[in-house]
Design a protein around this motif. Structure first.
Motif, PDB file in Angstrom:
ATOM      1  N   TYR A 116       0.829  -1.206   0.000  1.00 55.66           N
ATOM      2  CA  TYR A 116       0.000   0.000   0.000  1.00 55.66           C
ATOM      3  C   TYR A 116       0.866   1.259   0.000  1.00 55.66           C
ATOM      4  O   TYR A 116       0.558   2.250  -0.676  1.00 55.66           O
ATOM      5  CB  TYR A 116      -0.914   0.016   1.223  1.00 55.66           C
ATOM      6  N   LYS A 117       1.961   1.237   0.750  1.00 53.48           N
ATOM      7  CA  LYS A 117       2.843   2.411   0.801  1.00 53.48           C
ATOM      8  C   LYS A 117       3.468   2.677  -0.566  1.00 53.48           C
ATOM      9  O   LYS A 117       3.624   3.832  -0.973  1.00 53.48           O
ATOM     10  CB  LYS A 117       3.947   2.199   1.854  1.00 53.48           C
ATOM     11  N   GLU A 120       0.890   4.209  -2.822  1.00 49.92           N
ATOM     12  CA  GLU A 120       0.597   5.598  -2.441  1.00 49.92           C
ATOM     13  C   GLU A 120       1.791   6.528  -2.646  1.00 49.92           C
ATOM     14  O   GLU A 120       1.720   7.710  -2.301  1.00 49.92           O
ATOM     15  CB  GLU A 120       0.161   5.644  -0.976  1.00 49.92           C
TER      16      GLU A 120
END
Length: 209
Positions: A116-117, A120
């Motif tokens: 997810y990081k 993003e």
């Protein structure tokens, strides 16, 4: 997936590192993330809440009035839950809120959080560094150079570095931890994940056993 390596001045070093697709490039699994975060938060609970029940109160056991004919509800002794100062019905008792999760579930959750990081664009790779002495001002300058100041920052180190840890300890939005202690909650709670080069190797070693 390649990503540029920065130095502590925020400048590109001209080098790139390849992120492990099996860790940083998977399709995140929201349910295992939920379970891993839930377990972490459950383990933080002290579980020491306690309320006295009827049998635990110190008070006379004499029946206060006759069973019938009083015109109101039936009462037993003064410790009755119906009366002010009486025992509590089904009150909290000391307990352990923790629960078990399989290792593979935890690993998948951590991989999902890291992926997810990356999605993003909240992952910064910096070359390995150290500090000669603990100085909060120096850590703040590094955060400014990396353009992550004012955000919740999680810095991952390959091993314990006391000077770096002490430099960030007084900063409300900064946290330093080792790659081996990585958990989903800390990763998701941070706005930006700052990882040193050797930390990537440590993450590979921990999550790809």
């Amino acid at each position: 997936m390649d990503i540029n390596v920065l130095d502590i001045k925020g400048q590109e070093t001209g080098r790139k590192v390849t992120l492990n697709e099996s860790i940083f490039g998977i399709e995140p699994n929201d349910h295992v993330l939920y379970l891993d975060v839930k377990q972490y938060l459950a383990n933080q609970r002290q579980g020491t809440a306690k309320a006295k029940e009827r049998s635990e109160h110190a008070g006379s056991t004499r029946k206060l009035g006759r069973q019938k004919g009083g015109g109101g509800a039936r009462h037993g002794d003064i410790n009755s839950p119906l009366l002010k100062g009486g025992g509590r019905v089904f009150g909290p008792k000391p307990r352990d809120y923790g629960f078990k999760l399989n290792k593979k579930v935890k690993v998948l959750a951590r991989k999902s959080a890291l992926s997810y990081k990356v999605q993003e664009n909240a992952l910064v790779v910096v070359e390995d560094f150290t500090m000669e002495a603990p100085k909060t001002k120096d850590f703040v300058n590094i955060a400014k150079n990396l353009k992550v100041d004012g955000k919740k920052v999680l810095l991952l180190l390959p091993e314990v570095n006391k000077n770096v840890y002490l430099s960030a300890r007084n900063l409300q939005k900064a946290e330093v931890m080792t790659a081996s202690a990585l958990n989903s909650y800390k990763v998701l709670n941070a706005d930006v994940l700052v990882v040193t080069e050797n930390s990537l190797k440590a993450i590979d070693a921990v999550l790809n056993k």
